[in-house]
Write a protein that holds these residues in place. Structure first.
Motif, PDB file in Angstrom:
ATOM      1  N   ILE A  49       0.843  -1.204   0.000  1.00 18.80           N
ATOM      2  CA  ILE A  49       0.000   0.000   0.000  1.00 18.80           C
ATOM      3  C   ILE A  49       0.876   1.251   0.000  1.00 18.80           C
ATOM      4  O   ILE A  49       0.620   2.205  -0.747  1.00 18.80           O
ATOM      5  CB  ILE A  49      -0.971  -0.014   1.192  1.00 18.80           C
ATOM      6  N   ARG A  50       1.928   1.248   0.810  1.00 17.10           N
ATOM      7  CA  ARG A  50       2.838   2.396   0.835  1.00 17.10           C
ATOM      8  C   ARG A  50       3.494   2.605  -0.533  1.00 17.10           C
ATOM      9  O   ARG A  50       3.614   3.728  -1.021  1.00 17.10           O
ATOM     10  CB  ARG A  50       3.903   2.212   1.904  1.00 17.10           C
ATOM     11  N   ALA A  51       3.940   1.511  -1.162  1.00 21.61           N
ATOM     12  CA  ALA A  51       4.577   1.616  -2.478  1.00 21.61           C
ATOM     13  C   ALA A  51       3.586   2.121  -3.524  1.00 21.61           C
ATOM     14  O   ALA A  51       3.942   2.945  -4.382  1.00 21.61           O
ATOM     15  CB  ALA A  51       5.145   0.255  -2.893  1.00 21.61           C
ATOM     16  N   ALA A  52       2.350   1.664  -3.458  1.00 18.21           N
ATOM     17  CA  ALA A  52       1.333   2.130  -4.398  1.00 18.21           C
ATOM     18  C   ALA A  52       1.033   3.606  -4.191  1.00 18.21           C
ATOM     19  O   ALA A  52       0.848   4.363  -5.160  1.00 18.21           O
ATOM     20  CB  ALA A  52       0.058   1.300  -4.259  1.00 18.21           C
ATOM     21  N   ALA A  53       0.992   4.052  -2.935  1.00 18.72           N
ATOM     22  CA  ALA A  53       0.752   5.465  -2.648  1.00 18.72           C
ATOM     23  C   ALA A  53       1.885   6.314  -3.217  1.00 18.72           C
ATOM     24  O   ALA A  53       1.642   7.369  -3.813  1.00 18.72           O
ATOM     25  CB  ALA A  53       0.615   5.686  -1.137  1.00 18.72           C
TER      26      ALA A  53
ATOM     27  N   GLY B  97       3.742   9.921  -7.762  1.00 15.70           N
ATOM     28  CA  GLY B  97       4.609  10.145  -8.912  1.00 15.70           C
ATOM     29  C   GLY B  97       3.852  10.200 -10.229  1.00 15.70           C
ATOM     30  O   GLY B  97       4.312  10.805 -11.185  1.00 15.70           O
ATOM     31  N   ALA B  98       2.679   9.579 -10.266  1.00 18.28           N
ATOM     32  CA  ALA B  98       1.876   9.560 -11.490  1.00 18.28           C
ATOM     33  C   ALA B  98       1.079  10.844 -11.656  1.00 18.28           C
ATOM     34  O   ALA B  98       0.439  11.040 -12.676  1.00 18.28           O
ATOM     35  CB  ALA B  98       0.937   8.358 -11.478  1.00 18.28           C
ATOM     36  N   GLY B  99       1.078  11.700 -10.631  1.00 18.64           N
ATOM     37  CA  GLY B  99       0.355  12.958 -10.718  1.00 18.64           C
ATOM     38  C   GLY B  99      -1.140  12.802 -10.582  1.00 18.64           C
ATOM     39  O   GLY B  99      -1.897  13.659 -11.002  1.00 18.64           O
ATOM     40  N   GLY B 100      -1.570  11.708  -9.976  1.00 21.08           N
ATOM     41  CA  GLY B 100      -2.997  11.454  -9.841  1.00 21.08           C
ATOM     42  C   GLY B 100      -3.671  12.251  -8.747  1.00 21.08           C
ATOM     43  O   GLY B 100      -4.883  12.279  -8.649  1.00 21.08           O
ATOM     44  N   ARG B 101      -2.912  12.939  -7.933  1.00 19.98           N
ATOM     45  CA  ARG B 101      -3.487  13.679  -6.810  1.00 19.98           C
ATOM     46  C   ARG B 101      -3.209  15.162  -6.985  1.00 19.98           C
ATOM     47  O   ARG B 101      -2.076  15.563  -7.218  1.00 19.98           O
ATOM     48  CB  ARG B 101      -2.875  13.176  -5.516  1.00 19.98           C
ATOM     49  N   LYS B 102      -4.233  15.960  -6.875  1.00 18.55           N
ATOM     50  CA  LYS B 102      -4.068  17.405  -7.006  1.00 18.55           C
ATOM     51  C   LYS B 102      -4.049  18.029  -5.628  1.00 18.55           C
ATOM     52  O   LYS B 102      -4.616  17.508  -4.690  1.00 18.55           O
ATOM     53  CB  LYS B 102      -5.204  17.986  -7.835  1.00 18.55           C
ATOM     54  N   GLY B 103      -3.415  19.169  -5.532  1.00 16.69           N
ATOM     55  CA  GLY B 103      -3.384  19.869  -4.249  1.00 16.69           C
ATOM     56  C   GLY B 103      -2.118  19.558  -3.489  1.00 16.69           C
ATOM     57  O   GLY B 103      -1.208  18.887  -3.956  1.00 16.69           O
ATOM     58  N   LYS B 104      -2.092  20.055  -2.265  1.00 18.40           N
ATOM     59  CA  LYS B 104      -0.923  19.873  -1.427  1.00 18.40           C
ATOM     60  C   LYS B 104      -0.918  18.485  -0.804  1.00 18.40           C
ATOM     61  O   LYS B 104      -1.969  17.958  -0.448  1.00 18.40           O
ATOM     62  CB  LYS B 104      -0.937  20.904  -0.291  1.00 18.40           C
ATOM     63  N   PRO B 105       0.269  17.886  -0.645  1.00 18.76           N
ATOM     64  CA  PRO B 105       0.339  16.603   0.061  1.00 18.76           C
ATOM     65  C   PRO B 105      -0.006  16.788   1.527  1.00 18.76           C
ATOM     66  O   PRO B 105       0.207  17.849   2.107  1.00 18.76           O
ATOM     67  CB  PRO B 105       1.794  16.176  -0.096  1.00 18.76           C
ATOM     68  N   ARG B 106      -0.584  15.748   2.118  1.00 16.69           N
ATOM     69  CA  ARG B 106      -0.932  15.808   3.546  1.00 16.69           C
ATOM     70  C   ARG B 106       0.327  15.766   4.375  1.00 16.69           C
ATOM     71  O   ARG B 106       1.289  15.077   4.070  1.00 16.69           O
ATOM     72  CB  ARG B 106      -1.801  14.604   3.929  1.00 16.69           C
ATOM     73  N   LYS B 107       0.303  16.520   5.460  1.00 14.80           N
ATOM     74  CA  LYS B 107       1.412  16.489   6.411  1.00 14.80           C
ATOM     75  C   LYS B 107       1.228  15.321   7.359  1.00 14.80           C
ATOM     76  O   LYS B 107       0.129  14.980   7.719  1.00 14.80           O
ATOM     77  CB  LYS B 107       1.458  17.793   7.201  1.00 14.80           C
ATOM     78  N   ARG B 108       2.331  14.725   7.755  1.00 11.51           N
ATOM     79  CA  ARG B 108       2.261  13.569   8.655  1.00 11.51           C
ATOM     80  C   ARG B 108       2.646  13.961  10.037  1.00 11.51           C
ATOM     81  O   ARG B 108       3.332  14.808  10.338  1.00 11.51           O
ATOM     82  CB  ARG B 108       3.183  12.460   8.169  1.00 11.51           C
TER      83      ARG B 108
END
Length: 71
Positions: free
Chosen positions: A51-55, A60-71
């Motif tokens: 799951i981590r590798a897929a995320a 990297g594929a650009g499938g998510r728009k916006g800012k990355p979530r902070k951990r």
């Protein structure tokens, strides 16, 4: 059905330990289907790594728009 095929199905996902030492992934749908999947702890860790590798690949594929979530 492939990994990239979209479906209009709502489902609930629960993940937790069982009283027998397994990790259960439990999927239930609005129409009443229930899918319990039990894994030993080592298998569960392998799934978590996948799951981590897929995320990371999805980022990297650009499938998510916006800012990355902070951990």
């Amino acid at each position: 059905m492939g990994i990239n095929d979209e479906r209009d199905i709502a489902a609930n996902l629960q993940i937790g330990p069982t009283d027998r030492g397994f990790v259960r992934i439990f999927v239930s749908t609005e129409d009443g289907a229930e899918i319990p999947m039990d894994f030993d702890p080592d298998e569960a860790e392998e799934i978590a790594e996948e799951i981590r590798a897929a995320a990371e690949a999805a980022r990297g594929a650009g499938g998510r728009k916006g800012k990355p979530r902070k951990r």
